[in-house]
Design a protein around this motif. Structure first.
Motif, mmCIF file in Angstrom:
data_model
loop_
_atom_site.group_PDB
_atom_site.id
_atom_site.type_symbol
_atom_site.label_atom_id
_atom_site.label_comp_id
_atom_site.label_asym_id
_atom_site.label_seq_id
_atom_site.Cartn_x
_atom_site.Cartn_y
_atom_site.Cartn_z
ATOM 1 N N ASN A 104 0.816 -1.210 0.000
ATOM 2 C CA ASN A 104 0.000 0.000 0.000
ATOM 3 C C ASN A 104 0.852 1.264 0.000
ATOM 4 N N LEU A 105 1.990 1.233 0.692
ATOM 5 C CA LEU A 105 2.858 2.415 0.710
ATOM 6 C C LEU A 105 3.438 2.696 -0.677
ATOM 7 N N VAL A 106 3.782 1.651 -1.413
ATOM 8 C CA VAL A 106 4.271 1.844 -2.784
ATOM 9 C C VAL A 106 3.180 2.474 -3.648
ATOM 10 N N ARG A 107 1.951 1.990 -3.510
ATOM 11 C CA ARG A 107 0.844 2.589 -4.259
ATOM 12 C C ARG A 107 0.614 4.039 -3.830
ATOM 13 N N PHE A 108 0.776 4.308 -2.545
ATOM 14 C CA PHE A 108 0.553 5.664 -2.045
ATOM 15 C C PHE A 108 1.567 6.644 -2.630
ATOM 16 N N LEU A 109 2.823 6.252 -2.696
ATOM 17 C CA LEU A 109 3.838 7.125 -3.290
ATOM 18 C C LEU A 109 3.526 7.391 -4.762
ATOM 19 N N ALA A 110 3.075 6.374 -5.468
ATOM 20 C CA ALA A 110 2.694 6.564 -6.870
ATOM 21 C C ALA A 110 1.498 7.497 -6.975
ATOM 22 N N TYR A 111 0.564 7.367 -6.050
ATOM 23 C CA TYR A 111 -0.613 8.249 -6.034
ATOM 24 C C TYR A 111 -0.198 9.703 -5.824
ATOM 25 N N CYS A 112 0.710 9.948 -4.869
ATOM 26 C CA CYS A 112 1.173 11.319 -4.616
ATOM 27 C C CYS A 112 1.853 11.908 -5.839
ATOM 28 N N ALA A 113 2.705 11.119 -6.482
ATOM 29 C CA ALA A 113 3.416 11.610 -7.657
ATOM 30 C C ALA A 113 2.463 11.903 -8.805
ATOM 31 N N ALA A 114 1.412 11.107 -8.924
ATOM 32 C CA ALA A 114 0.505 11.253 -10.061
ATOM 33 C C ALA A 114 -0.540 12.345 -9.865
ATOM 34 N N THR A 115 -0.884 12.659 -8.619
ATOM 35 C CA THR A 115 -2.029 13.536 -8.396
ATOM 36 C C THR A 115 -1.710 14.889 -7.771
ATOM 37 N N SER A 116 -0.697 14.985 -6.926
ATOM 38 C CA SER A 116 -0.543 16.221 -6.151
ATOM 39 C C SER A 116 0.849 16.819 -6.156
ATOM 40 N N LEU A 117 1.778 16.237 -6.874
ATOM 41 C CA LEU A 117 3.153 16.745 -6.839
ATOM 42 C C LEU A 117 3.230 18.185 -7.324
ATOM 43 N N GLY A 118 2.539 18.506 -8.417
ATOM 44 C CA GLY A 118 2.557 19.865 -8.934
ATOM 45 C C GLY A 118 1.915 20.857 -7.983
ATOM 46 N N TRP A 119 0.825 20.454 -7.343
ATOM 47 C CA TRP A 119 0.141 21.307 -6.379
ATOM 48 C C TRP A 119 1.046 21.606 -5.179
ATOM 49 N N ASP A 120 1.706 20.570 -4.667
ATOM 50 C CA ASP A 120 2.599 20.759 -3.528
ATOM 51 C C ASP A 120 3.797 21.620 -3.903
ATOM 52 N N LEU A 121 4.254 21.490 -5.146
ATOM 53 C CA LEU A 121 5.379 22.311 -5.602
ATOM 54 C C LEU A 121 5.009 23.788 -5.612
ATOM 55 N N GLY A 122 3.806 24.109 -6.096
ATOM 56 C CA GLY A 122 3.359 25.497 -6.079
ATOM 57 C C GLY A 122 3.283 26.060 -4.679
ATOM 58 N N ARG A 123 2.771 25.271 -3.741
ATOM 59 C CA ARG A 123 2.690 25.704 -2.345
ATOM 60 C C ARG A 123 4.090 25.949 -1.782
ATOM 61 N N ALA A 124 5.026 25.040 -2.081
ATOM 62 C CA ALA A 124 6.377 25.176 -1.547
ATOM 63 C C ALA A 124 7.086 26.404 -2.113
ATOM 64 N N VAL A 125 6.959 26.622 -3.418
ATOM 65 C CA VAL A 125 7.641 27.763 -4.045
ATOM 66 C C VAL A 125 7.104 29.081 -3.502
ATOM 67 N N LEU A 126 5.793 29.211 -3.393
ATOM 68 C CA LEU A 126 5.221 30.452 -2.879
ATOM 69 C C LEU A 126 5.624 30.684 -1.422
ATOM 70 N N THR A 127 5.670 29.630 -0.627
ATOM 71 C CA THR A 127 6.083 29.765 0.763
ATOM 72 C C THR A 127 7.516 30.272 0.856
ATOM 73 N N VAL A 128 8.393 29.730 0.015
ATOM 74 C CA VAL A 128 9.793 30.171 0.020
ATOM 75 C C VAL A 128 9.904 31.626 -0.416
ATOM 76 N N VAL A 129 9.219 31.996 -1.486
ATOM 77 C CA VAL A 129 9.313 33.365 -2.012
ATOM 78 C C VAL A 129 8.811 34.375 -0.985
ATOM 79 N N LEU A 130 7.667 34.109 -0.379
ATOM 80 C CA LEU A 130 7.116 35.045 0.599
ATOM 81 C C LEU A 130 7.965 35.099 1.867
ATOM 82 N N THR A 131 8.530 33.966 2.260
ATOM 83 C CA THR A 131 9.383 33.954 3.450
ATOM 84 C C THR A 131 10.626 34.804 3.245
#
Length: 280
Positions: free
Chosen positions: A221-248
């Motif tokens: 299940n953990l292997v499937r979960f990592l694949a799920y994260c990469a397929a569905t939310s990696l870009g969304w999390d990247l946007g959140r991380a970049v904006l947090t760094v820039v504003l900080t």
């Protein structure tokens, strides 16, 4: 120096320190959170839809535990009502910031405020601030649902982590901002991953390679979960991380000064010291 020849020095405000009761309350609420997020991974195949009925119970357990953290922190640090008032103001500001970027490539400006506030307030008040901010923003945006207590826990951990970073008394300037930016980036991905763990277990009909399968071995299940994260939310999390760094890095210096000035006025662990003048 005062007019009578005695030096009066006010120590710079420090994050609110944790006492034994505060630590116990935080450990308890975090343990509840870990169980709430992780139990579907260990549940049997006949346990029914994961997280189908646990959200109301989690919310009911979370609220008194948050109150316990606040009460224990205030009792052990000797803070007054001004501290709680400041907590409320920051939660309101964070809740107002959340809708500004919601639904746009993960651009959520509230996260940088949580990083800086957790740094200044410390882990105990930081955890409560993150949770209360998420609760207030859900009320503001109409985002109340079974996911809300899980978001409150995840944001509480996010903000608490900033309060646990090293050098709260000594580290200042560019080094501190760099540390906060790195933390904000990593924690932004961690927040998305934790929330994925909640959503992944209740979404049916995914591709077989990324679907949650109740009762399957944990490592599969953990292997499937990592694949799920990469397929569905990696870009969304990247946007959140970049904006947090820039504003900080851009707004961070000014906001940190303002927060520390406010905590000094609210008597957050700032004590006056009196020294006899040196002989010239």
């Amino acid at each position: 120096m005062s007019g009578n020849g005695v030096d009066v020095r006010v120590r710079a405000p420090r994050p609110v320190r944790l006492g034994p009761k505060s630590v116990a309350a935080l450990v308890l609420v975090s343990a509840v959170g870990v169980v709430a997020f992780g139990w579907p991974l260990l549940a049997g195949a006949d346990s029914g839809l994961a997280h189908a009925q646990d959200a109301p119970w989690l919310f009911a357990a979370l609220l008194p535990l948050l109150v316990a953290v606040v009460v224990a922190t205030i009792a052990e640090s000797g803070m007054d009502a001004k501290a709680v008032a400041m907590l409320g103001v920051l939660a309101a500001v964070g809740a107002a910031l959340r809708p500004l970027g919601a639904g746009t490539a993960g651009l959520e400006p509230m996260f940088f405020l949580m990083v800086l506030s957790g740094r200044v307030l410390g882990p105990g008040f930081g955890f409560v601030l993150g949770s209360v901010t998420m609760f207030a923003s859900a009320l503001l945006t109409g985002g109340v649902g079974p996911w809300m207590p899980f978001q409150m826990l995840a944001m509480g951990w996010f903000t608490m982590g900033a309060g646990l970073l090293p050098g709260p008394d000594r580290l200042r300037g560019r080094a501190e901002l760099a540390m906060l930016a790195v933390y904000g980036s990593v924690a932004a991905f961690a927040y998305g991953t934790i929330m994925n763990l909640y959503g992944w277990t209740i979404i049916p009909g995914l591709a077989s390679g990324i679907s949650f399968v109740a009762g399957d071995p944990l490592h599969e299940n953990l292997v499937r979960f990592l694949a799920y994260c990469a397929a569905t939310s990696l870009g969304w999390d990247l946007g959140r991380a970049v904006l947090t760094v820039v504003l900080t890095l851009t707004v961070g210096p000014t906001l940190l000064k303002a927060l520390r000035r406010a905590t000094r006025r609210a008597a957050f662990d700032a004590r006056a010291g009196f020294e006899e003048p040196r002989n010239s």
